[in-house]
Structures are given as structure tokens and as C-alpha cells.
Design a protein around this motif. Structure first.
Motif, PDB file in Angstrom:
ATOM      1  N   SER A 396       0.922  -1.144   0.028  1.00 14.06           N
ATOM      2  CA  SER A 396       0.064  -0.008  -0.013  1.00 14.06           C
ATOM      3  C   SER A 396       0.685   1.382   0.090  1.00 14.06           C
ATOM      4  O   SER A 396       1.870   1.211   0.671  1.00 14.06           O
ATOM      5  N   ASP A 397       0.363   2.191  -0.907  1.00  8.57           N
ATOM      6  CA  ASP A 397       1.142   3.300  -0.701  1.00  8.57           C
ATOM      7  C   ASP A 397       0.640   4.630   0.067  1.00  8.57           C
ATOM      8  O   ASP A 397       0.834   5.700   0.041  1.00  8.57           O
ATOM      9  N   SER A 398      -0.391   4.092   0.857  1.00  8.49           N
ATOM     10  CA  SER A 398      -1.019   4.995   1.720  1.00  8.49           C
ATOM     11  C   SER A 398      -0.404   6.145   2.562  1.00  8.49           C
ATOM     12  O   SER A 398      -0.608   7.113   2.632  1.00  8.49           O
ATOM     13  N   SER A 399       0.540   5.482   3.087  1.00 10.87           N
ATOM     14  CA  SER A 399       1.330   6.208   4.372  1.00 10.87           C
ATOM     15  C   SER A 399       2.380   7.045   3.413  1.00 10.87           C
ATOM     16  O   SER A 399       2.663   8.252   4.047  1.00 10.87           O
ATOM     17  N   LYS A 400       2.584   6.962   2.226  1.00 15.83           N
ATOM     18  CA  LYS A 400       3.522   7.946   1.295  1.00 15.83           C
ATOM     19  C   LYS A 400       2.783   9.051   0.591  1.00 15.83           C
ATOM     20  O   LYS A 400       3.457  10.067   0.540  1.00 15.83           O
ATOM     21  N   VAL A 401       1.392   8.682   0.290  1.00 15.96           N
ATOM     22  CA  VAL A 401       0.721   9.766  -0.390  1.00 15.96           C
ATOM     23  C   VAL A 401      -0.132  10.651   0.423  1.00 15.96           C
ATOM     24  O   VAL A 401      -0.586  11.826   0.269  1.00 15.96           O
ATOM     25  N   THR A 402      -0.501  10.066   1.867  1.00 14.49           N
ATOM     26  CA  THR A 402      -1.323  10.931   2.683  1.00 14.49           C
ATOM     27  C   THR A 402      -0.477  12.250   3.083  1.00 14.49           C
ATOM     28  O   THR A 402       0.626  12.265   3.168  1.00 14.49           O
ATOM     29  N   GLY A 403      -1.514  13.220   3.310  1.00 15.53           N
ATOM     30  CA  GLY A 403      -0.918  14.471   3.679  1.00 15.53           C
ATOM     31  C   GLY A 403      -1.882  15.638   3.025  1.00 15.53           C
ATOM     32  O   GLY A 403      -2.796  15.510   2.515  1.00 15.53           O
ATOM     33  N   PHE A 404      -1.222  16.903   3.154  1.00 17.03           N
ATOM     34  CA  PHE A 404      -1.891  17.910   2.600  1.00 17.03           C
ATOM     35  C   PHE A 404      -1.411  18.573   1.187  1.00 17.03           C
ATOM     36  O   PHE A 404      -0.140  18.372   1.052  1.00 17.03           O
ATOM     37  N   TYR A 405      -2.322  19.002   0.313  1.00 16.25           N
ATOM     38  CA  TYR A 405      -1.870  19.378  -1.029  1.00 16.25           C
ATOM     39  C   TYR A 405      -2.616  20.725  -1.358  1.00 16.25           C
ATOM     40  O   TYR A 405      -3.484  21.113  -0.600  1.00 16.25           O
ATOM     41  N   GLY A 406      -1.846  21.456  -2.139  1.00 15.92           N
ATOM     42  CA  GLY A 406      -2.611  22.817  -2.722  1.00 15.92           C
ATOM     43  C   GLY A 406      -2.396  22.791  -4.137  1.00 15.92           C
ATOM     44  O   GLY A 406      -1.445  22.049  -4.929  1.00 15.92           O
ATOM     45  N   MET A 407      -3.097  23.756  -4.734  1.00 13.32           N
ATOM     46  CA  MET A 407      -3.384  23.783  -6.280  1.00 13.32           C
ATOM     47  C   MET A 407      -1.851  24.489  -6.500  1.00 13.32           C
ATOM     48  O   MET A 407      -1.504  25.443  -5.972  1.00 13.32           O
ATOM     49  N   THR A 408      -1.462  24.268  -7.992  1.00 14.64           N
ATOM     50  CA  THR A 408      -0.610  24.990  -8.580  1.00 14.64           C
ATOM     51  C   THR A 408      -1.328  26.381  -8.978  1.00 14.64           C
ATOM     52  O   THR A 408      -0.639  27.426  -9.068  1.00 14.64           O
ATOM     53  N   ARG A 409      -2.406  26.218  -9.074  1.00 13.63           N
ATOM     54  CA  ARG A 409      -3.123  27.728  -9.418  1.00 13.63           C
ATOM     55  C   ARG A 409      -3.468  28.414  -8.345  1.00 13.63           C
ATOM     56  O   ARG A 409      -4.557  28.148  -7.790  1.00 13.63           O
ATOM     57  N   ARG A 410      -2.512  29.338  -8.056  1.00  9.88           N
ATOM     58  CA  ARG A 410      -2.573  29.817  -6.865  1.00  9.88           C
ATOM     59  C   ARG A 410      -1.745  31.314  -6.829  1.00  9.88           C
ATOM     60  O   ARG A 410      -0.932  31.562  -7.924  1.00  9.88           O
ATOM     61  N   ASN A 411      -2.026  32.083  -5.796  1.00 15.48           N
ATOM     62  CA  ASN A 411      -1.191  33.303  -5.729  1.00 15.48           C
ATOM     63  C   ASN A 411      -0.346  33.230  -4.723  1.00 15.48           C
ATOM     64  O   ASN A 411      -0.571  33.001  -3.506  1.00 15.48           O
TER      65      ASN A 411
END
Length: 649
Positions: A396-411
Motif C-alpha cells: 500500500s502507498d497510503s502512508s506515502k501519499v497521505t498529507g496536505f496538498y495545494g493547487m498550482t493555480r494559486r497566488n
């Protein structure tokens, strides 16, 4: 407040595997046929329900097949007060960013004529300069695939009046920062499309609006379409009113758009159908040809992909492949009008949907409505089986991918706080699936679940959409992408120190600490008076205590002020689009500088307390705790740009 942030993030998204098992397209013999009668039955059920459910005043839909219109109908009202119904032939809608397809068409016309080159530095066509980043200039190909690396910019995008619309002035005064190297990451850019339109204007020698009219609208017979702002007197009476909600019923002013190439078109559904038919027929409608068939095919073809197997960007069109079909399209959103245009080139089918109201955010707004109607349309006329992926037997990749993400479309220049509050959380569920809250949700607002089908690849449970995580050269997760949403942005992994998961609790604790301290200071005199005690301090301590209190007040006022402003932006996006948030931001920047001086005062006073033997241990610990909270808030003000004096947003 969270609902406002989600609504703002949804607006930004509106205004974008190889080793996994793929869906097998099937078309049962009993599947409905794409006929006018069946389309009427389908949309007569879907559209009225959508209007009621999302509190929308009116909408329109038109479906074409090759060179003819199969179905066209208006629903609800173009003017609630006068009870004027929507007409596909006579009612003008604002397609918003769907207008960009006309700008990109104009660019490709000039490419065909040899007047523009897709891979040349855009500065060669401008009378001002776009700075390089990492030695890489921006090309027209970057602009068409939304990979120039610009940060998002909203200020002045929809000015309060059409008198404020000026393409050249806007572009020269609002050059956004470049936060990514060109060609690397998709990050939707209205400024980039405006830049392309200005290049069309300069190279052709015609005003942008005139060029579009002369070389696209008139040849195609789009007599009820224009980029002009304000509308010509002949078309103004046909313009649909725009509403926040149908139940509110108050028509809003005509929405100006600057830069115009990014979203200023006004058109009837019938006129939009003529553009769709031309593109489906290789750039030709009747005797009129606006592009060669090779150019149109190149615009549909992917020129940027964020991950293998996930639909990416063509030249102007984004790909939204589904049900085993090649689909090229573009959505568009103003504050009030919300539209989608979808082309199925291999089937010769096109569909345009538009609504004249923002709709109720509690019902998912119009983005959810448009997507649901289109997906139901595909499932009805071009059905497919839900993929049956074999059970995944790898780690499982769950421990590797979990976390917080933000858009590249941002200021990043002025709205880092808004980006923080708009982060999305990838979480692992007990059943082994992933959720991405609040981004990937169903029509009822409940998180979708995603099961792993291959390393770093997931499929929607009981669905066809995919979620793919892309690693960097060292194996760390760089971003994720999904075909559940248009390909206008990817979602970058946020460092732990700046993620909402880490910042949120410490920020909340620090603000509450300062608030409690301020409240205690106001209550303390009444307590001492009640018990007839007196606070006996040496002069130096009394002075440092006074400055410490002032510092805490400045800190508290700054933090509450910023959160109030961001909440106001979420509730009323015009604060950004009109630029009226700028004076308030400048005021809060000044207050923030005073707060930073206050942090120093709080720390100095806490240190002095430990040297004053007359002070109790409880008082010393309390002031130390306050000093630690103040230091964290000072770090927060600096790291999230709340003292940057930057109003480029």
C-alpha cells in the motif's frame, strides 16, 4: 467560514493508468439513440431538476452532430422580473472562460499564416517584457497549454465598470510573478490568455475584439455574439440577466471582464453551436473555413500531460476523456454565469450548457450541476462498463501519499493565507481507500473513496475516474492529478511545516493564548479591586508590561483582521476581482508590522519577569507561554506573507 473557502476554491477550478486496468467501452443494443426526441426527453428531465435543486434562474443547452443542430432549448428565465423565458436563439449568455477557445483559434490562424510561431519567446511579439525564470522564456505553446508558470491573478479581472476595461493597460500593470519554470506544471492563467490576445492584436494590427468579429464570428454567421464591452445596442436587450440565486431574484450588473480575451464573450447558444460545428468539421462550416483540419486536430491533441494516462491539455482545449471517448472542451465561469462546451471529435458530437446564476453553494453550485448533466449524457448515449480492476496485491502507498496538498493555480505574492486555508487533505480510511477532502466529493458533498489499483494509482470506488500521484526523482510525492476534474491544475504536496495539519492546531492555540491573555488583563483590575490588592511593580517592569500588552493587542487585531478579510473574500469574490481588498490588505500589513514589534515587546517582558524575584512562578510561566505563542504568530505573519506589503493578487 469553511463553506466560503470551498466556494472560492470551486470558483478557481471553474474560472482542469498505464499499469491499471482500463475501462472496456460497450454500447448495449438497448442504449438510447442520439435523436432530437430522446434528447428532449433527457434534458426536459435533467435541466428543470437542476434549476430547482441548485436555485438557478435559467439555463440553456444545445447539442450538435456534425453540421446540424440536434437539440436546442432554454429552461427557466432570462429575466425573472419580466418573466422572459430563456431562448437558445435570442438569449445571450456569458460563456466566461469558454471564450478562450476563440482567442486560441485566433492565435492558430496567425500561426497558419506564418505570423506567429508556437515555440518562440513571446517577448518577440510584445512592446513590454515578461521576465525569464531559470533562464527559460515563455512561448505561445506554454500559453495555450497553461504552463507559463504564472501565479494566479484576480485583481482587476472583473472590474466594476466596462469603462475600466483596457487590455494593454491591464497586461502592463498586472504582470504576475512566475512561480514555476515554463512548460513544467499546468497552472491555469487568465493573464496568459490575455497576453495571447494582445499578441493577436499587435501582430494583426486590429483591435482584439474586431479581429475576433472579422475572422471568426462573422465568417461562421455568429450574428448574436461579441467580445465588445459594453454590449452593442442591438444585442444589449437580448442579454440574460445574471443572478446570485433564483430565490434572491435580484438581477446583478453586467459583468465586465479584463483582459477580454480570457472571458468577455457574450453569445447565444445557437451561435455557440456554429463554432462547435466548425471545429467538429475540421475548421469549416458551410463555405466558411476558419482553420485547417490539421490545425484543429493539433488543437485537440494532447501537448501537455500531468501523468501518463490522465487527460491533459491540447492547444487551448483541455482533454476530458471519459467512457472510452476522446473529448476536448472548456468550461467557463464568471461570478454569475457558468458554462461548459464539450466536443467529441470522433463522434462528431458537441454540447454546450450555460446557466445564468451562481446557484446555491449548499447544492454544490453550478460546477457540480454541469458535470453531473454531462456525465449522465455520456452514460446514456455512450455507455461504458465500470472497470473491474484485479485486486491490488502490492504494498500500500497510503502512508506515502497521505498529507496536505495545494493547487498550482494559486497566488503566492499576496494570498498565501488563502492558499493555506484552501489546502486539501488526502487521508487513508480503515478500509484501505483514500479520500481527498473537501476537493473530491459527490453531488451530496460526501467524500469519494479511491482504491489502489497500481503503485501510486487509484480508481474511484464504483466509478471510472483515476487519482494518480507523481513522484520526484528521489521518490517523494511531488503532486497528484485526477481526471475527475478538468486539467487546469495539479495539486502539489505541501511541506509539513506549512501544511494545515501542522499550522492549524498551533495557530489556533497561539491565537487562543493571546486572546485569553488580553481578556485576563482586562478582567484583572476588577479582580484586584474586589480583593483589595495592589499590583506592585518596579518602573522598568511596569513599562515592559505596558508594551507587552500593546503587542498582544496588535497581534490579536492583526490575526482577527486577516481572517475576517479572507472570510469576506470567500463570501464576496468581488473583493478580489474588483481589487477593493487592496486597501484593507495594506492596512493589515501596517498593523502586522506593529504586531512584529509587539512580539519583541512580549518576549522582552517575559525575560524580565524571570529576573524579577517578586513575580510568582505562575506569572512567569504564563508570560513565557504568551511569549512562545507570540513568537509562533510572528513566524506565521512572515512566512505567510502577512507583512509583505504586496497587493499583486
Amino acid at each position: 467560514m469553511q463553506r466560503h473557502f470551498r466556494r472560492f476554491a470551486a470558483l478557481l477550478l471553474g474560472l482542469g493508468l498505464a499499469s491499471g486496468a482500463s475501462a472496456q467501452s460497450t454500447e448495449p443494443a438497448s442504449s438510447p439513440q442520439l435523436t432530437p426526441a430522446d434528447l428532449g426527453a433527457f434534458f426536459d428531465g435533467a435541466m428543470p431538476f437542476a434549476l430547482r435543486r441548485s436555485d438557478i434562474a435559467g439555463g440553456v443547452v444545445i447539442v450538435v452532430k456534425n453540421d446540424r443542430v440536434l437539440f436546442a432549448k432554454g429552461y427557466g428565465y432570462a429575466d425573472l422580473g419580466e418573466r422572459i423565458p430563456v431562448s437558445p436563439d435570442r438569449t445571450l449568455f456569458r460563456p466566461g472562460s469558454t471564450s478562450k477557445l476563440f482567442t486560441w483559434t485566433a492565435v492558430m490562424q496567425l500561426v497558419e499564416q506564418g505570423k506567429l510561431q508556437l515555440d518562440r519567446d513571446v517577448n518577440a511579439y510584445l512592446d513590454f517584457r515578461i521576465p525569464e525564470r531559470d533562464g527559460r522564456p515563455i512561448t505561445l505553446r506554454d500559453l495555450l497549454t497553461h504552463t507559463p508558470g504564472f501565479e494566479d491573478s484576480a485583481r482587476g479581472l472583473m472590474p466594476a465598470s466596462t469603462d475600466d476595461v483596457d487590455l494593454e493597460r491591464y497586461l502592463k500593470q498586472h504582470i504576475p510573478a512566475r512561480i514555476f519554470p515554463a512548460g513544467e506544471l499546468v497552472a491555469y492563467s487568465n493573464y496568459g490568455c490575455g497576453l495571447a490576445g494582445y499578441i493577436v492584436q499587435r501582430v494583426s494590427g486590429e483591435r482584439f475584439e474586431s479581429y475576433i468579429a472579422q475572422h471568426i464570428l462573422q465568417p461562421l454567421g455568429m450574428s448574436h455574439a461579441t467580445f465588445a464591452q459594453p454590449l452593442p445596442s442591438t444585442l444589449a436587450p437580448l442579454m440574460s440577466k445574471g443572478y446570485l440565486t433564483a430565490s434572491d431574484g435580484k438581477p446583478q450588473p453586467f459583468e465586465a471582464v479584463d483582459p477580454a480575451p480570457a472571458g468577455a464573450l457574450s453569445a447565444t447558444a445557437t451561435d455557440m453551436s456554429r463554432f462547435m460545428m466548425a471545429m467538429l468539421q475540421g475548421g469549416q462550416l458551410g463555405d466558411a473555413r476558419i482553420l485547417t483540419s490539421d490545425t484543429v486536430a493539433d488543437m485537440f491533441k494532447e501537448h501537455y500531460v500531468s501523468a501518463p494516462g490522465v487527460p491533459g491539455y491540447g492547444l487551448g482545449f483541455y482533454r476530458e476523456d471519459r467512457n472510452g471517448l476522446t473529448i476536448a472542451g472548456h468550461g467557463g465561469d464568471t461570478v454569475l454565469f457558468h458554462s461548459d462546451l464539450h466536443l467529441l471529435p470522433e463522434q462528431g458530437v458537441g454540447i454546450f450548457i450555460s446557466f445564468n446564476s451562481a446557484g446555491s453553494p449548499d447544492a454544490g453550485g453550478t460546477r457540480m450541476v454541469r458535470a453531473a448533466i454531462f456525465h449522465d449524457f455520456l452514460d446514456r448515449y455512450f455507455p461504458t462498463q465500470t472497470p473491474r480492476d484485479p485486486p491490488y496485491s502490492g504494498a500500500s502507498d497510503s502512508s506515502k501519499v497521505t498529507g496536505f496538498y495545494g493547487m498550482t493555480r494559486r497566488n503566492d505574492s499576496a494570498l498565501r493565507l488563502l492558499s493555506l486555508l484552501s489546502q486539501f487533505h488526502v487521508a487513508a480510511e480503515p478500509d484501505g481507500t483514500l479520500t481527498v477532502a473537501p476537493l473530491l466529493s459527490d453531488d451530496a458533498g460526501k467524500p469519494l473513496h479511491w482504491k489502489q489499483i497500481a503503485p501510486l494509482q487509484y480508481r474511484q470506488v464504483n466509478g471510472t475516474d483515476r487519482l494518480v500521484f507523481v513522484p520526484d526523482d528521489h521518490g517523494a510525492i511531488r503532486y497528484f492529478t485526477t481526471d475527475y476534474l478538468p486539467a487546469i491544475t495539479v495539486f502539489q504536496r505541501i511541506p509539513a511545516s506549512r501544511s494545515m495539519g501542522a499550522v492549524g492546531p498551533w495557530l489556533g492555540l497561539s491565537v487562543v493564548t493571546v486572546l485569553i491573555a488580553v481578556l485576563c488583563w482586562f478582567i484583572a483590575p476588577f479582580v484586584r479591586r474586589h480583593y483589595r490588592t495592589k499590583l506592585d511593580l518596579v518602573p522598568a517592569t511596569r513599562i515592559s508590561r505596558r508594551w507587552s500588552r500593546m503587542g498582544a493587542l496588535f497581534l490579536l487585531a492583526t490575526m482577527l483582521g486577516w481572517f475576517a478579510l479572507v472570510a469576506a473574500m470567500g463570501a464576496n469574490v468581488k473583493l478580489l476581482l474588483h481589487g477593493t481588498a487592496a486597501p484593507w490588505m495594506t492596512f493589515l500589513y501596517v498593523l502586522g508590522c506593529a504586531a512584529l514589534l509587539g512580539v519583541i515587546a512580549i518576549v522582552v517582558h517575559a525575560a524580565r519577569q524571570w529576573r524579577d524575584r517578586a513575580r510568582s512562578r505562575l506569572v512567569r510561566v504564563g508570560d513565557t507561554w504568551l511569549a512562545l505563542a507570540a513568537i509562533y504568530l510572528g513566524w506565521f505573519l512572515v512566512v505567510f506573507g502577512l507583512v509583505s506589503f504586496n497587493t499583486h493578487f
